[in-house]
Design a protein around this motif. Structure first.
Motif, short mmCIF file in Angstrom:
data_model
loop_
_atom_site.label_atom_id
_atom_site.label_comp_id
_atom_site.label_asym_id
_atom_site.label_seq_id
_atom_site.Cartn_x
_atom_site.Cartn_y
_atom_site.Cartn_z
N LEU A 152 0.83 -1.20 0.00
CA LEU A 152 0.00 0.00 0.00
C LEU A 152 0.87 1.25 0.00
CD1 LEU A 152 -2.64 1.64 0.43
CD2 LEU A 152 -2.40 1.17 2.88
N GLY A 153 1.82 1.30 0.92
CA GLY A 153 2.69 2.46 1.02
C GLY A 153 3.51 2.70 -0.23
N THR A 154 4.01 1.61 -0.83
CA THR A 154 4.85 1.74 -2.02
C THR A 154 4.07 2.36 -3.18
OG1 THR A 154 6.21 -0.16 -1.37
CG2 THR A 154 6.23 0.48 -3.71
N PHE A 155 2.88 1.86 -3.43
CA PHE A 155 2.12 2.36 -4.58
C PHE A 155 1.57 3.76 -4.33
CE2 PHE A 155 2.42 -1.94 -6.06
CZ PHE A 155 2.42 -1.80 -7.44
N VAL A 156 1.19 4.06 -3.11
CA VAL A 156 0.75 5.42 -2.81
C VAL A 156 1.92 6.39 -2.96
CG1 VAL A 156 -0.08 6.96 -0.99
CG2 VAL A 156 -1.16 4.73 -1.33
N ALA A 157 3.11 5.96 -2.49
CA ALA A 157 4.30 6.81 -2.62
C ALA A 157 4.65 7.04 -4.09
CB ALA A 157 5.49 6.16 -1.90
N ILE A 158 4.55 6.00 -4.91
CA ILE A 158 4.81 6.15 -6.34
C ILE A 158 3.83 7.13 -6.96
CG2 ILE A 158 4.72 4.95 -8.56
CD1 ILE A 158 5.80 2.46 -7.11
N LEU A 159 2.55 6.97 -6.62
CA LEU A 159 1.52 7.85 -7.18
C LEU A 159 1.74 9.30 -6.76
CD1 LEU A 159 -1.26 8.43 -8.51
CD2 LEU A 159 -2.27 7.87 -6.29
N VAL A 160 1.86 9.53 -5.46
CA VAL A 160 1.96 10.90 -4.96
C VAL A 160 3.26 11.54 -5.42
CG1 VAL A 160 2.03 12.35 -2.89
CG2 VAL A 160 0.52 10.37 -2.97
N GLY A 161 4.35 10.77 -5.39
CA GLY A 161 5.63 11.30 -5.85
C GLY A 161 5.59 11.70 -7.31
N THR A 162 4.95 10.86 -8.13
CA THR A 162 4.83 11.16 -9.56
C THR A 162 4.01 12.42 -9.80
OG1 THR A 162 5.02 8.81 -10.10
CG2 THR A 162 4.06 10.25 -11.78
N LEU A 163 2.87 12.52 -9.12
CA LEU A 163 1.99 13.68 -9.32
C LEU A 163 2.64 14.97 -8.82
CD1 LEU A 163 -1.49 12.15 -8.33
CD2 LEU A 163 -0.56 12.55 -10.62
N VAL A 164 3.20 14.93 -7.61
CA VAL A 164 3.81 16.14 -7.03
C VAL A 164 5.03 16.56 -7.84
CG1 VAL A 164 4.97 17.09 -4.99
CG2 VAL A 164 2.93 15.66 -4.72
#
Length: 630
Positions: A152-164
């Motif tokens: 969960l943390g990995t994919f949320v981090a990938i998503l948020v990092g990519t968007l930000v």
């Protein structure tokens, strides 16, 4: 024993700081990488070919360290305290973050690529320590929940990092804030890493690190092969990253050219895919009741195949202008597309979490780091193969994006077939789990009484035709089922029962040869360290009451003395599969999805395990008030 929610682990020192540290690391990697891509695409004037070259070079430089150094990192993880490794790597991330500031502000492509390579190198050394640490800090029943949170943390981090990263790199003013954010996140990650509890190695810490990658890889694979199922699980995990690479890489083009959506549609689809992965990961922990349930793996593969195919068949947009996310998801077709994407993620979470937990649980502590390193290498290799596969399909064969996504989705069925052929237990566990979950509300008590390793004989009362499936679903280990030969010989069931390793038996007066062969098979299974399930009543109950136990199992114990575990099936009399209404399965919807229970009693030493003693113990378990906990 009741399993606590995996979310409670976040509050505990043995997991919380580790989770935050790895989350921030994944966030920073993707924050910098996507900022680099945006700067290259929208910065100084460059041709499309030059932009494409730099993008591909960036992807390659980030993955390259996994091929070059992951095995070395795994070796180090097996010989050095993993807490120390994580602290030093998070400190390295701080240095890289400071180096990222002049690289981003200057827009120097070579410098940015060098820093990106550094982030990839840091991640390559971080991954084996990150995953091999979990079994040291978590109990076995917490391992699935811990992996669910990490995914969960990995994919949320990938998503948020990519968007930000994309948003902040879009203007020069925000770029200064981006640099500050990268540095602050790295420092915060180091602070949390300092609170990760020690995780000392189990082997000689003076052992030298072998820098010969090829030799080390061969030795690691040779050791991994000694543990059945681990190498197959690594390949299955790598397939997940193959699928993820294809979907995430092609999603922008598919959204634009097929769905007719603009950049906001891409962002929303990425978001709901990540949310789906997280939801599926947490759902996996809930459905498996905190234990390692490999039956969810085939279910996940089937779900990804079904909803991946539906996504590939999404109707093409009719308009010329690209629509926004609000307009797209206001339509019926947009809602269906979004639902398919989120369900791909949900079933992906159900697929990958048990596999990661299995790799960690089955690997010996002195090989865990190198095993996770092999996993990292294979993941990276499959991601590269996914990129090459996309090029072949789209460029060389000139097939459509929809065809590429469809082929990838159907690939799940090929992977499932390979898994089931190699280890039929995956499919058998799925069937037993589905029957147990869809037919009844199953609660289990006394799982701790089942031996974690070694042989054992389970004796249970016999109430319905699917007792063996319920007991199999309740057990933490695979069971060998002893069952009446005419039932075993039912044409539809026989292939499944043969896969499950069932042992057909007939009374001696009916078939002397079958009886002897069954007794020999039971003894051999026990000698091989397996758990064998026997229904000592010898037949299905006609009244719901416990019948007289036969003594055949006593002759088995006389030759192969093993612990005997009594098991009681609660609440099944009167259900669809029982003989409460005469012949079974003649009264549909009788007590469907009712609350039933399986209770495992304390083991009995073979010297005291007589038919009379075991019958009395099971009768006592059936008579007392049911206190079945999930």
């Amino acid at each position: 024993m009741k399993t606590s929610s995996s979310l409670q682990l976040l509050r505990e020192k043995r997991f919380g700081p580790y989770f935050v540290a790895q989350f921030l690391g994944a966030f920073n990697d993707n924050l910098f990488k996507n900022a680099l891509l945006i700067i290259v695409a929208f910065g100084a004037a460059r041709s499309e070919q030059e932009i494409g070259l730099i993008n591909n070079l960036a992807a390659g430089l980030f993955i390259l360290p996994f091929f070059l150094f992951a095995l070395v990192a795994g070796n180090i993880a097996d010989t050095v305290d993993k807490q120390l490794i994580i602290k030093r790597l998070k400190l390295t991330e701080c240095l890289l973050a400071f180096a990222a500031v002049p690289a981003l502000l200057s827009g120097d492509v070579k410098l940015m690529l060098a820093v990106l390579f550094g982030f990839g190198l840091q991640s390559a050394f971080f991954a084996p320590a990150k995953y091999s640490l979990l079994p040291q800090h978590l109990a076995m029943h917490e391992l699935v929940g811990g992996n669910a949170l990490v995914q969960l943390g990995t994919f949320v981090a990938i998503l948020v990092g990519t968007l930000v990263g994309g948003i902040f790199a879009s203007s020069q003013l925000l770029l200064y804030w981006l640099c500050g954010l990268i540095v602050c996140v790295a420092i915060l990650g180091y602070v949390f890493a300092c609170y990760v509890p020690p995780a000392p190695p189990s082997q000689d810490t003076t052992a030298k690190v072998d820098w010969n990658i090829w030799r080390m890889g061969q030795l690691a694979v040779k050791e991994i092969r000694k543990t059945p199922g681990v190498l197959l699980a690594i390949m299955a995990v790598s397939w997940f990253w193959f699928l993820g690479t294809v979907v995430l890489t092609q999603l922008p083009s598919f959204s634009k050219s097929v769905l007719g959506g603009d950049a906001t549609v891409v962002s929303v689809l990425l978001a709901i895919f990540s949310v789906g992965i997280g939801a599926g990961s947490l759902l996996c922990e809930r459905l498996s009741a905190g234990r390692l349930e490999i039956g969810l793996v085939p279910l996940g593969a089937i779900g990804m195949a079904v909803f991946g195919s539906l996504f590939a068949f999404a109707p093409a947009a009719g308009g010329v202008e690209l629509v926004s996310a609000l307009s797209f998801f206001s339509s019926g077709s947009g809602i269906w597309v979004g639902l398919h994407v989120v369900l791909i993620g949900v079933f992906g979470g159900l697929y990958i979490v048990p596999l990661m937990a299995l790799i960690q649980a089955k690997t010996s502590s002195d090989m865990r780091g190198r095993t996770m390193a092999i996993n990292s290498v294979m993941n990276a290799l499959f991601m590269v193969v996914a990129a090459l596969f996309s090029i072949v399909v789209l460029v060389i064969l000139e097939w459509s994006l929809s065809t590429l996504l469809l082929l990838t989705a159907l690939g799940n069925l090929v992977v499932l077939a390979v898994i089931v052929k190699a280890v039929p237990a995956y499919f058998i566990r799925m069937l037993m789990w589905l029957v147990a979950q869809l037919s009844y509300r199953l609660r289990v008590a006394g799982r701790e009484n089942l031996p974690e390793t070694g042989p054992g004989l389970i004796l249970a009362n016999h109430v319905t035709f699917i007792d063996w499936m319920l007991l199999g679903a309740a057990s933490v280990r695979p069971l060998r089922f002893v069952m009446y030969k005419p039932f075993y010989d039912i044409r539809v069931l026989r292939p499944i029962l043969r896969w499950a390793g069932a042992i057909p038996i007939s009374p001696r007066h009916e078939d002397e040869k079958c009886y002897r062969e069954a007794m020999d098979a039971i003894k051999q299974a026990l000698r091989d360290g397996e758990l064998v399930l026997v229904f000592p009543e010898g037949k299905l109950s006609e009244t719901g009451e416990l019948q007289t136990f036969r003594t055949g199992f006593e002759r088995v114990l006389a030759e192969v003395p093993v612990p005997v575990i009594p098991a009681a099936l609660h609440g099944l009399w009167g259900s669809f599969f029982s003989r409460r209404w005469g012949r079974a399965m003649r009264k549909p919807f009788k007590r469907v999805y009712s609350r039933v229970g399986v209770e495992f009693g304390c083991p009995v030493v073979p010297e005291e395990a007589t038919a009379e003693v075991l019958q009395q113990q099971i009768a006592t378990m059936l008579a007392k008030e049911e206190q079945i906990e999930r």
